[in-house]
Scaffold this active site. Structure first.
Site, PDB file in Angstrom:
ATOM      1  N   GLU A 113      -3.889  -8.962  26.810  1.00  0.00           N
ATOM      2  CA  GLU A 113      -4.516  -7.801  27.460  1.00  0.00           C
ATOM      3  C   GLU A 113      -3.744  -7.424  28.709  1.00  0.00           C
ATOM      4  OE1 GLU A 113      -8.339  -9.273  28.694  1.00  0.00           O
ATOM      5  OE2 GLU A 113      -8.877  -9.704  26.630  1.00  0.00           O
ATOM      6  N   LYS A 115      -3.399  -6.973  32.670  1.00  0.00           N
ATOM      7  CA  LYS A 115      -4.044  -7.574  33.848  1.00  0.00           C
ATOM      8  C   LYS A 115      -4.257  -6.450  34.859  1.00  0.00           C
ATOM      9  CE  LYS A 115      -4.030 -11.495  36.952  1.00  0.00           C
ATOM     10  NZ  LYS A 115      -4.553 -10.769  38.087  1.00  0.00           N
ATOM     11  N   CYS A 424       2.941   6.723  72.630  1.00  0.00           N
ATOM     12  CA  CYS A 424       3.305   7.718  73.626  1.00  0.00           C
ATOM     13  C   CYS A 424       2.019   8.048  74.384  1.00  0.00           C
ATOM     14  CB  CYS A 424       3.846   8.981  72.942  1.00  0.00           C
ATOM     15  SG  CYS A 424       3.894  10.374  74.090  1.00  0.00           S
TER      16      CYS A 424
HETATM   17  S1  IVH Z   1     -10.006 -12.964  32.410  1.00  0.00           S
HETATM   18  C1  IVH Z   1     -11.502 -17.053  32.729  1.00  0.00           C
HETATM   19  N1  IVH Z   1      -8.766 -10.712  31.889  1.00  0.00           N
HETATM   20  O1  IVH Z   1      -7.619 -11.408  37.326  1.00  0.00           O
HETATM   21  C2  IVH Z   1     -10.820 -15.760  32.680  1.00  0.00           C
HETATM   22  N2  IVH Z   1      -9.054 -11.333  34.153  1.00  0.00           N
HETATM   23  O2  IVH Z   1      -7.217 -14.429  38.352  1.00  0.00           O
HETATM   24  C3  IVH Z   1     -10.977 -15.004  33.899  1.00  0.00           C
HETATM   25  N3  IVH Z   1      -8.133  -9.702  35.772  1.00  0.00           N
HETATM   26  O3  IVH Z   1     -10.054 -11.569  39.524  1.00  0.00           O
HETATM   27  C4  IVH Z   1     -10.519 -13.652  33.930  1.00  0.00           C
HETATM   28  N4  IVH Z   1      -7.395  -8.270  34.286  1.00  0.00           N
HETATM   29  O4  IVH Z   1     -10.610  -9.804  37.803  1.00  0.00           O
HETATM   30  C5  IVH Z   1      -9.204 -11.545  32.847  1.00  0.00           C
HETATM   31  N5  IVH Z   1      -7.701  -8.754  31.277  1.00  0.00           N
HETATM   32  C6  IVH Z   1      -8.142  -9.573  32.228  1.00  0.00           C
HETATM   33  C7  IVH Z   1      -7.959  -9.303  33.602  1.00  0.00           C
HETATM   34  C8  IVH Z   1      -8.421 -10.220  34.550  1.00  0.00           C
HETATM   35  C9  IVH Z   1      -7.513  -8.537  35.575  1.00  0.00           C
HETATM   36  C10 IVH Z   1      -8.408 -10.296  37.111  1.00  0.00           C
HETATM   37  C11 IVH Z   1      -9.811 -10.789  37.272  1.00  0.00           C
HETATM   38  C12 IVH Z   1      -9.707 -11.954  38.232  1.00  0.00           C
HETATM   39  C13 IVH Z   1      -8.270 -12.304  38.200  1.00  0.00           C
HETATM   40  C14 IVH Z   1      -8.135 -13.712  37.650  1.00  0.00           C
END
Ligand code: IVH
Length: 669
Positions: A113, A115, A424
């Protein structure tokens, strides 16, 4: 219309609008025109008005916001918000895969997915309705931001199909699209506010705003990335995401099943190419073992799951030549050094300039004109210089001295102890500071003078027609007509706008003056306390400090500003010209008494004499505070018919008094 008939029509319209919202916001696949959609909304709104007994708090008409949250209640997460192990190297992804294969000997797939680079959120649903939204916070506990989240159109207030669990949580990321981020920042700059550094900060700042009506206008968006439920009756994460989509959530179309490691790498490369075209920020991809049983077998380490990892993209970095360093003077007089670069392509846009922040930054990186420097996109939008390529430095290059006089007016600069920026001090004589003050004065939240934006102000200043804000009120048609791009009609419009601004309330005039540290709220408190400019001008420091929210810094700034003779004359002149320097009847009414001072109320349900919003306003007008959720600190829950059972339950648990509408009215008298 008969009651039963109205109820039926309301239900039909609600269902129709919900479905269109889902098609539009979650699936990005609108099926009717905006006009037709608006017509449905108009019909529903008018029926709800006529039959308020059928108004559902989760109705699609209710997402324009309006509720105020003063204190965001801290909520402990039932299931901790884990973080993800992360890496920047493909080799470590191979090691992650090898570790998993050592522990499980069956065939399995990964889900890859995006991030998302936003703000993590947990959304709690009960019987298909959104009951609470909590930020990630420190992973153990976060803030209750339900009122604000309710305005996000891609987050369903009510779920679609009936096969959702009775009670569960989904987690996802709230974010801002780039074009909206840019719109917000343009507006902030126009209003003399500091722009947000990147869309993530902007989204997180927006989520913590007190007024949900403002949040609603910011068009936040949200992708869901996990369903949290102990015994989820599904086998895989992928299935859970497909279900979430059916229930009404927005799930990214880039969610992909990968059967092996080469497929994962292919995905990473594909997304890296896609990144510049998404229109929102991501900082990598997340790779998750798909099967939920296998996830459980693999378990978690201290803070992150063994079954998932984030591959983070390195910030794209390019090198280019630093042609020159120039210095900009802001509205408040703060000096910003700017790097003028040989144009270079970075993340899809041409970069020519980057901020060098302040003298310390230049010194720390030892940046000199003529250097070859590395430029990255911090938060993907604003370029920043990260280092100097010393191997390419000219033998004869010299350190660049920070200027000691203002580039605009020549006044010697000052730098207060402990402050990073040079200033200034020539507030009233330095052109960008004068123009900046005038721009602030005419801006929408201040005097709201249409047609008097930065370009016209520049022109009027250049022609010597305005030197301070009071000059605006002495402009004449024959002067304006002569200006470039200004005909007789625009001159009339501008003069009408100036005339109209004379009715702007005292508190806004006070805010418009641009006195350092006097923002909208402080101006409102001052106006309410002193009632007119005369009294405020005569106030001693002690009297200023008596006002709520006014501390030493603000009091000193006010006294300093009022002591300047030119400022006193300017106020005198504007008073004569007809601007408002005392509270009008409306504003007088806005503070009725202090009878509820120190008390905090939660308002829930439908009432007979007042609307919910009217009750909230009354609380504030009598010096009390309104909160969206009950905590031990709540003084009372004002409960009407159909008040939420969870609120009543919580009030009784925390021994918070439940008050009827009539009891509340008695409290006021
Ligand atoms: S899964 C146990 N999927 O990344 C799994 N997190 O370090 C936990 N994040 O603050 C998260 N995109 O908000 C997951 N596709 C995604 C994500 C994602 C962004 C963020 C999440 C969290 C951080 C995790």
């Amino acid at each position: 219309m008969h009651k039963a008939e109205a109820k039926k029509k309301i239900d039909e319209l609600t269902a129709q609008i919900r479905e269109h919202n889902y098609q539009y916001y979650a699936l990005s696949n609108p099926v009717i025109s905006d006009y037709d959609f608006d017509q449905l909304l108009v019909q529903l709104t008018s029926l709800e008005k006529e039959f308020p007994e059928f108004l559902d708090p989760n109705s699609p008409t209710q997402i324009v916001g309006g509720s105020i949250t003063k204190d965001f209640e801290t909520i402990k997460h039932k299931v901790p918000f884990l973080s993800l192990g992360n890496t920047y190297s493909e080799e470590e992804i191979s090691e992650f895969d090898a570790r998993i294969r050592k522990n499980i000997d069956v065939n399995f797939a990964y889900v890859c997915e995006l991030k998302y680079d936003g703000v993590a959120i947990g959304l709690h649903y009960k019987h298909g309705e959104l009951v609470r939204a909590v930020t990630r916070g420190d992973g153990e506990q976060g803030d209750d931001v339900t009122n604000n989240v309710r305005t996000i159109k891609s987050i369903p207030l009510k779920l679609r199909s009936g096969d959702y669990p009775e009670e569960f949580e989904v987690r996802g990321e709230i974010f801002l699209h780039h074009h909206i981020f840019e719109r917000i920042n343009a507006e902030r700059i126009k209003n003399g506010e500091v722009p947000f550094a990147n869309p993530r900060n902007s989204a997180s700042g927006t989520l913590k705003m007190q007024d949900s009506a403002v949040v609603a206008k910011r068009s936040l968006d949200c992708f869901i990335y996990s369903v949290i439920l102990e015994n989820l009756p599904l086998k895989t994460h992928y299935e859970s995401m497909q279900k979430a989509k059916k229930w009404g959530f927005k799930v990214s179309e880039h969610l992909t099943l990968c059967q092996d490691l080469p497929a994962v790498f292919k995905y990473i490369h594909h997304v890296n190419g896609l990144r510049a075209h998404l229109g929102f920020d991501i900082d990598g991809v997340v790779i998750k073992v798909d099967e939920i049983e296998l996830q459980k077998d693999l378990g978690i380490t201290a803070k992150s799951p063994r079954w998932a990892i984030a591959y983070k993209f390195k910030a794209e970095s390019v090198s280019t030549k630093l042609l020159s360093i120039t210095f900009q003077v802001g509205r408040t007089g703060s000096i910003t050094p700017v790097a003028n670069l040989q144009a270079v392509l970075l993340g899809g846009t041409m970069v020519k300039r980057a901020s060098l922040h302040n003298a310390d930054f230049i010194e720390k990186l030892d940046i000199r004109e003529g250097d070859v420097v590395f430029v990255e996109k911090g938060g993907e939008v604003i370029p920043k210089i990260t280092a100097v390529d010393l191997s390419k430095r000219d033998l004869f290059s010299q350190a660049h001295p920070f200027i000691n006089a203002c580039p605009e007016c020549g006044t010697p600069l000052v730098r207060a102890d402990g402050e990073a920026n040079h200033y200034c001090p020539n507030e009233d004589g330095c052109p960008p500071q004068i123009k900046g003050k005038i721009e602030h004065f005419t801006s929408r939240k201040a005097m709201d003078i249409e047609g008097l934006g930065s370009e016209t102000i520049e022109l009027l200043f250049k022609e010597g027609l305005i030197r301070n804000v009071s000059d605006i009120y002495e402009l004449q048609k024959k002067q304006l007509e002569k200006l470039e791009r200004m005909g007789s009609k625009s001159a009339d419009n501008l003069l009408a706008g100036i005339e109209n601004s004379k009715s702007i309330s005292f508190s806004r005039v006070l805010f418009a003056l641009g006195i350092r540290h006097v923002g909208e709220t402080v101006a409102r408190k001052l106006a309410a306390h002193f009632k007119n400019m005369e009294a405020l001008l005569q106030a001693e420091k002690d009297q200023l400090l008596e006002v709520e929210e006014i501390g030493e810094k603000i009091a000193d700034s006010l006294l300093k500003w009022f002591a300047v003779k030119e400022n006193q004359e300017m106020i005198e002149k504007m008073k004569k010209l007809g601007l408002q320097f005392e509270l009008n009847q409306n504003e007088m009414n806005s503070s009725l008494s202090d009878s509820l001072k120190g008390l905090t109320f939660v308002v829930s349900g439908v009432f007979e004499k007042y609307s919910r919003d009217e009750l909230k306003k009354l609380i504030e007008q009598h010096g009390g505070k309104v909160s969206g959720s009950i905590s031990a600190k709540t003084s009372g829950l004002i409960a009407g018919a159909e008040s939420g059972p969870s609120k009543l339950e919580k009030a009784s648990k925390l021994q918070v008094k439940v008050i009827t509408e009539n009891e509340f009215i008695e409290m006021l008298s």
